[in-house]
Design a protein around this motif. Structure first.
Motif, mmCIF file in Angstrom:
data_model
loop_
_atom_site.group_PDB
_atom_site.id
_atom_site.type_symbol
_atom_site.label_atom_id
_atom_site.label_comp_id
_atom_site.label_asym_id
_atom_site.label_seq_id
_atom_site.Cartn_x
_atom_site.Cartn_y
_atom_site.Cartn_z
ATOM 1 N N UNK A 79 105.344 81.232 52.274
ATOM 2 C CA UNK A 79 104.923 80.808 50.943
ATOM 3 C C UNK A 79 103.582 81.454 50.606
ATOM 4 N N UNK A 80 103.310 81.593 49.325
ATOM 5 C CA UNK A 80 102.072 82.238 48.886
ATOM 6 C C UNK A 80 100.849 81.452 49.332
ATOM 7 N N UNK A 81 100.888 80.120 49.175
ATOM 8 C CA UNK A 81 99.734 79.301 49.563
ATOM 9 C C UNK A 81 99.547 79.278 51.076
ATOM 10 N N UNK A 82 100.649 79.188 51.816
ATOM 11 C CA UNK A 82 100.541 79.181 53.263
ATOM 12 C C UNK A 82 99.950 80.475 53.793
ATOM 13 N N UNK A 83 100.373 81.600 53.223
ATOM 14 C CA UNK A 83 99.860 82.893 53.636
ATOM 15 C C UNK A 83 98.387 83.042 53.261
ATOM 16 N N UNK A 84 98.024 82.547 52.087
ATOM 17 C CA UNK A 84 96.618 82.614 51.664
ATOM 18 C C UNK A 84 95.730 81.797 52.590
ATOM 19 N N UNK A 85 96.221 80.628 53.005
ATOM 20 C CA UNK A 85 95.454 79.802 53.937
ATOM 21 C C UNK A 85 95.294 80.506 55.278
ATOM 22 N N UNK A 380 90.968 71.691 59.037
ATOM 23 C CA UNK A 380 90.667 73.117 59.048
ATOM 24 C C UNK A 380 90.611 73.677 57.636
ATOM 25 N N UNK A 381 91.549 73.280 56.787
ATOM 26 C CA UNK A 381 91.519 73.767 55.401
ATOM 27 C C UNK A 381 90.228 73.373 54.709
ATOM 28 N N UNK A 387 91.304 73.587 49.042
ATOM 29 C CA UNK A 387 91.861 72.276 48.746
ATOM 30 C C UNK A 387 93.235 72.184 49.380
ATOM 31 N N UNK A 388 93.743 70.969 49.583
ATOM 32 C CA UNK A 388 95.083 70.821 50.146
ATOM 33 C C UNK A 388 96.080 71.693 49.393
ATOM 34 N N UNK A 389 96.880 72.441 50.130
ATOM 35 C CA UNK A 389 97.827 73.354 49.505
ATOM 36 C C UNK A 389 99.135 72.638 49.229
ATOM 37 N N UNK A 393 103.922 74.678 51.564
ATOM 38 C CA UNK A 393 103.155 75.643 52.333
ATOM 39 C C UNK A 393 102.754 75.121 53.691
ATOM 40 N N UNK A 394 102.904 73.809 53.913
ATOM 41 C CA UNK A 394 102.520 73.202 55.180
ATOM 42 C C UNK A 394 103.672 72.365 55.694
ATOM 43 N N UNK A 395 103.555 71.962 56.941
ATOM 44 C CA UNK A 395 104.596 71.090 57.505
ATOM 45 C C UNK A 395 104.411 69.673 57.031
#
Length: 397
Positions: A79-85, A380-381, A387-389, A393-395
């Motif tokens: 996902x875009x947000x997961x990759x950005x994180x 960590x974020x 901010x929370x994605x 994007x997360x589990x």
């Protein structure tokens, strides 16, 4: 808390199975802030081998022992947000370690050439089964397969039986140590020059280096050494080096005293059908099976205590063959402190074997049990200023 060797070093660990997590965990024990990036699909080792008694609440003992001293972030890198994180984490890191299949990180846009653009000083460490630039790069790679392909299995076992793989994942662990050495050297280089770099080790090459002594014999002396049919434990060793059955178990005999020591052993065991002429440097090497068979026949009716009391005065090294459980219960091992108790709300109470390295000024730490999936994602974020994605994007948070 005592000062550690890698205080202030952050490691982004894109790791799964064994070799990657072992290397990442060692860095964590040396004091680095290791953040494991795990996919929502989870590391296979998390549930691959479960405790049958439920002591670890259904998770794998393999996972809890190779993922200590790491925080856990769950990100969907597709996902875009997961990759950005993930990129934000890498930008803040000193070391990236990964053991995905060759090409996976590049497809995600996380290969070294891309990453050094956002973090030129990063140490980018990769572990693969085979040379990622070689013709075998896409073959399946796992410890057992590498033991077979490298020749390790062919060197183990009796000559009249099948090859026997080693009963531990030695190549995973040995490859992890190659990467660990490389990372520490690269950090030293960066301290001196400011330069980051990529480094890698593969399991096949590591297995060949593990057998450097044996390989030198094959390359220079004898291309196809034959395993002993009588139990000599190494293709290049003379009698009586090996395992011998006794009435209540087994012992090993190892002698580096050559002919004089073998003569003492034969005399102590009262093996009458081996004469002085039968025990020469040439014969203990090239007639080793015959000599070992006669020693084995003499030892077989003895108890372990009787055999060892007869052997030890000759100067021959001997030891009982113990089970792993027996070794772990040995007071001499327990007193080293290498077995530690761990407690976590995720895994419950369990015991682990920790790293053997001891350092006077900067001791290793055991400060974090293996983390639950995504246990530290929010933490960590927030540290990264994110901010929370989005949920996909997360589990879980």
């Amino acid at each position: 808390m005592p000062k550690t060797s890698l205080d202030g070093i952050r490691v982004a660990a894109f790791t799964h199975f064994a070799a990657g997590p072992i290397a990442a965990q060692y860095l964590g024990s040396l004091g680095a802030d290791v953040i494991k990036v795990e996919s929502p699909a989870q590391d296979v080792n998390r549930y691959a081998l479960r405790d049958p008694n439920g002591h670890l609440q259904g998770i794998s003992p393999y996972f809890v022992v190779t993922n200590r001293n790491q925080r856990n972030v769950c990100l969907n890198l597709k996902t875009e947000d997961g990759l950005a994180a993930a990129k934000a984490l890498i930008a803040s890191s000193d070391v990236l370690i990964e053991n995905y299949r060759p090409g996976v990180m590049e497809k995600l846009g996380l290969g070294y050439e891309e990453i050094k653009k956002i973090n030129p000083g990063i140490i980018y460490a990769s572990i693969s089964a085979y040379d990622p630039e070689g013709s075998a790069r896409n073959r399946p790679g796992q410890d057992l397969l590498i033991q077979a392909l490298s020749g390790i299995a062919s060197l183990t076992g009796r000559g009249d039986g099948p090859p026997i793989p080693v009963g531990a994942y030695i190549i995973d662990g040995f490859t992890a140590m190659q990467v660990l050495v490389g990372i520490l050297a690269a950090l030293r280089h960066r301290d001196a020059t400011g330069e980051g770099q990529a480094l890698r080790a593969d399991m096949m090459s590591s297995s060949m280096y593990l057998m450097a002594q044996e390989a030198s014999y094959v390359l220079n002396v004898e291309a196809n050494p034959v395993r002993s049919s009588a139990g000599i434990a190494h293709v290049n060793q003379s009698a009586p080096y090996g395992v011998y059955q006794v009435k209540d178990g087994a012992i090993v005999l190892s002698t580096f005293g050559g002919v004089p020591m073998v003569k003492k052993l034969v005399a102590a065991l009262q093996i009458d059908d081996l004469s002085e002429e039968d025990i020469t440097e040439q014969k203990i090497r090239f007639s080793r099976d015959e000599i070992a068979t006669k020693i084995a026949a003499r030892l077989a009716p003895m108890t372990m205590a009787e055999a060892m009391s007869a052997v030890e005065p000759t100067g021959t090294w001997t030891a009982p063959v113990r089970t792993l459980a027996e070794a772990l219960a040995d007071p001499a091992i327990v007193e080293t402190g290498i077995i530690q108790d761990v407690s976590s709300p995720y895994g419950g109470d369990y015991k682990v074997v920790v790293e053997p390295l001891r350092m006077e000024k900067t001791p290793l730490l055991s400060r974090r049990p293996a983390a639950d999936l995504g246990e530290h994602t929010e933490e960590v974020l927030a540290e990264l200023g994110l901010s929370p994605v989005k949920a996909d994007a997360v589990g879980h948070l």
